[in-house]
Design a protein around this motif. Structure first.
Motif: not given
Length: 141
Positions: A53-64, A89-93
């Protein structure tokens, strides 16, 4: 006479077919307690990578995102349910869209193509993430 004989044979065949066990009515094997047991039943044939997700990429977020799902007799993922998501909820969709396109083939021992309930985790990792410690702790990446 021939019509009667033909009707009797047809009736016997229908009764025999309706009483034969249907492999699709077998309950799925629950493999959620042992993630390694999946390979005894199913092997990944097509793995689809979820887009970051672009929003996660710009915030440099990792997750699962962790799922429980059924691999049906055709090797398709059905009924995926999110059991864990970090950050929530960040990577769910993206993960849901990708997992619905995975495909499995039966392992050699799974001659009946037995449906299985499995747990699967999709990881989203970016270099120098802003939440690397928390993501590692939550996801065991």
């Amino acid at each position: 006479m021939n019509t009667r004989l033909l009707l009797m044979v047809a009736a016997l065949l229908m009764v025999a077919c309706s009483s034969a066990p249907n492999k699709n009515t077998l309950s799925p094997v629950d493999l959620t307690a042992d993630k390694n047991a999946v390979s005894d039943y199913w092997l990944v044939y097509r793995k689809v990578t979820a887009p970051y997700p672009e929003a996660a990429k710009s915030q440099k977020l990792s997750g699962c995102v962790e799922f429980t799902l059924v691999i049906d007799s055709l090797g398709q993922a059905v009924e995926p349910k999110i059991t864990k998501s970090f950050p929530a909820g960040v990577f769910d969709q993206q993960a849901l869209s990708a997992i619905k396109n995975w495909l499995w083939v039966p392992a050699q021992a799974n001659t009946e193509r037995r449906a299985s309930i499995i747990t699967l985790q999709q990881d989203f990792v970016i270099r120098q993430s802003s939440n690397s410690k928390a993501a590692y702790d939550a996801c065991k990446i």
